[in-house]
Design a protein around this motif. Structure first.
Motif, mmCIF file in Angstrom:
data_model
loop_
_atom_site.group_PDB
_atom_site.id
_atom_site.type_symbol
_atom_site.label_atom_id
_atom_site.label_comp_id
_atom_site.label_asym_id
_atom_site.label_seq_id
_atom_site.Cartn_x
_atom_site.Cartn_y
_atom_site.Cartn_z
ATOM 1 N N THR A 62 0.652 -1.152 0.074
ATOM 2 C CA THR A 62 0.173 0.297 0.074
ATOM 3 C C THR A 62 1.126 1.037 0.157
ATOM 4 O OG1 THR A 62 -0.151 0.105 2.329
ATOM 5 C CG2 THR A 62 -1.739 -0.850 1.260
ATOM 6 N N THR A 63 2.119 0.535 0.967
ATOM 7 C CA THR A 63 3.296 2.534 0.503
ATOM 8 C C THR A 63 4.362 1.905 -0.223
ATOM 9 O OG1 THR A 63 2.433 2.872 2.982
ATOM 10 C CG2 THR A 63 4.209 3.758 1.651
ATOM 11 N N SER A 287 7.277 -0.265 8.383
ATOM 12 C CA SER A 287 6.347 -0.435 8.285
ATOM 13 C C SER A 287 5.693 -0.262 9.693
ATOM 14 C CB SER A 287 5.976 -1.542 7.737
ATOM 15 O OG SER A 287 6.310 -1.615 5.997
ATOM 16 N N ARG A 290 5.382 3.491 10.653
ATOM 17 C CA ARG A 290 3.825 3.776 10.705
ATOM 18 C C ARG A 290 3.286 3.193 10.982
ATOM 19 N NH1 ARG A 290 0.827 5.690 9.461
ATOM 20 N NH2 ARG A 290 -0.152 6.714 7.292
ATOM 21 N N TRP A 306 -1.974 13.234 7.831
ATOM 22 C CA TRP A 306 -1.255 11.738 7.618
ATOM 23 C C TRP A 306 -0.873 11.380 6.287
ATOM 24 C CZ3 TRP A 306 -2.578 8.241 10.625
ATOM 25 C CH2 TRP A 306 -3.256 8.652 11.802
ATOM 26 N N ALA A 307 -0.591 12.811 4.946
ATOM 27 C CA ALA A 307 -0.078 12.553 4.054
ATOM 28 C C ALA A 307 1.781 12.553 4.151
ATOM 29 C CB ALA A 307 -0.984 13.432 3.371
ATOM 30 N N ASP A 310 2.750 9.600 5.863
ATOM 31 C CA ASP A 310 3.164 8.763 4.158
ATOM 32 C C ASP A 310 4.911 8.864 3.861
ATOM 33 O OD1 ASP A 310 1.417 6.782 4.684
ATOM 34 O OD2 ASP A 310 -0.058 8.106 4.060
ATOM 35 N N THR A 313 8.600 8.711 5.592
ATOM 36 C CA THR A 313 8.640 7.314 5.224
ATOM 37 C C THR A 313 9.470 6.534 4.566
ATOM 38 O OG1 THR A 313 6.694 5.899 4.380
ATOM 39 C CG2 THR A 313 6.178 6.112 6.084
ATOM 40 N N THR A 314 10.011 7.678 3.146
ATOM 41 C CA THR A 314 10.468 7.580 2.213
ATOM 42 C C THR A 314 11.544 8.796 2.369
ATOM 43 O OG1 THR A 314 9.121 8.168 0.672
ATOM 44 C CG2 THR A 314 9.349 6.152 0.717
#
Length: 380
Positions: A62-63, A287, A290, A306-307, A310, A313-314
């Protein structure tokens, strides 16, 4: 010592650095027969299947972790040339906070890797030049994206090729050597992973640039895997697998030049397994972080926070400008999202300045540090 002696070294050793020397002549491989022992062919098939499986896993996630894996592979590839830097320093350099040479060069390697994976048409000399330009334009602009016009060598003295471990072909042979290499890359009768390994070894033998050959050669390996369809989304951090024994990797390149293709194919194929195990561990660590944030973030569903969670995470180091651009929100809303994640323990500010502030996701950086540590010591 006279001025001339100071420049050229003691007179007693000068004779060893003058006169004729032997440069390599890289045999053409465009039409070479590639025969691999059955055990090596089986290893290549098993590694290729593992790559395809991993690509399916990351494609279905999903991510997307492609950006994170791209950064870790670029850092690993740079470490083989002894260019090491912390994930935090690299992330800061990506934001334009320059000043640490190694971090800047690793960021350039990220750009080169990205360029390599964007090859849509023919994988040819122009594509290789574009990769090298992306890698070196900030550090060697005059030579970036140009075939070398001078002799280069590996080992020995920096003053002359005499006594070097390897003296690359004279520069006049480079264009024809690249044409031959491109023809080899266009073949469809060699297993793709083995073909990519041999392409890499031949490229390193040609050594077509004055600097950046190793990193460009490994970017080319990834381009070939993507261009040949073995990967669609994933980055396989092969360099992280090679890091566990770089001496063996360099020996494999040396014996390739002596005509034995099996060791370099074996090295690349074997590197796939620890590299993917390490990548899976990295993805799992990020993960898990997160998922834990999901319990801590108190913003309403759909809020920019929330965005942003995400995003980090990268891209584990952000400023308000990056957040606003990536999230497509105003600078004010980007700052509100950052403040929310700071209050909820996801982000922390780097330093204590009140202007030009930068924030980090410590758990993601710790996961990246763990990846680097495992790459060197094969700790699973």
């Amino acid at each position: 010592m006279s001025g001339a002696d100071a420049v050229h070294g003691p007179r007693a050793g000068r004779s060893a650095r003058t006169g004729p020397y032997r440069a390599a002549v890289a045999p053409g491989i465009a039409d070479a027969e590639v025969l691999l022992p059955s055990a090596t062919a089986a290893l290549v098939a098993e590694a290729s299947a593992e790559i395809a499986r991993f690509d399916g896993e990351t494609h279905a996630a999903t991510t997307s972790f492609a950006a994170l894996l791209l950064r870790t592979e670029a850092a690993s590839s740079s470490q083989i040339e002894n260019l090491a830097s912390s994930p935090e320093a690299v992330a800061l350099a990506e934001l334009g906070r320059r000043g640490r040479a190694n971090a800047d060069e690793i960021v350039a390697n990220v750009t080169a890797m990205t360029r390599a994976l964007q090859v849509e048409e023919r994988l040819d000399g122009a594509a290789i030049l574009a990769m090298h330009h992306a890698l070196m334009v900030g550090h060697m602009p005059a030579a970036a994206g140009r075939w070398r016009q001078e002799q280069v060598w590996i080992g020995g003295s920096g003053r002359s090729p005499h006594g070097a471990d390897y003296v690359a072909p004279v520069h006049g042979r480079v264009p024809a050597g690249i044409e031959d290499l491109v023809a080899f890359m266009g073949r469809d009768d060699v297993p793709l992973l083995a073909q990519a390994a041999l392409t890499h070894a031949q490229f390193e033998s040609l050594h077509p640039f004055p600097d950046g050959n190793g990193r460009t050669g490994r970017a080319l390996l990834h381009a070939q895997l993507r261009h040949g369809g073995l990967t669609r989304e994933a980055i396989v951090p092969v360099s992280a697998g090679l890091l566990t024994d770089t001496d063996r990797y360099f020996r494999a390149l040396t014996v390739y030049r002596d005509g034995d293709v099996v060791p370099i194919v074996t090295e690349v194929a074997q590197a796939v397994f620890p590299a993917l195990a390490n990548a899976r561990r990295l993805i799992a660590d990020v993960s898990d972080a997160r998922a834990a944030w999901g319990e801590r973030i108190r913003a309403r569903r759909g809020a920019a926070a929330w965005a942003l969670a995400d995003l980090v995470t990268t891209r584990p180091v952000v400023d308000a400008r990056l957040a606003a651009s990536a999230l497509g929100v105003s600078a004010v809303n980007a700052q509100l999202a950052i403040d929310r994640l700071v209050e909820d323990g996801v982000l922390s500010q780097i330093g204590h300045g009140a202007r030009d502030r930068v924030w980090q996701a410590p758990e993601v950086l710790a996961a990246m540090d763990g990846f680097a540590e495992r790459s060197h010591h094969r700790v699973w």
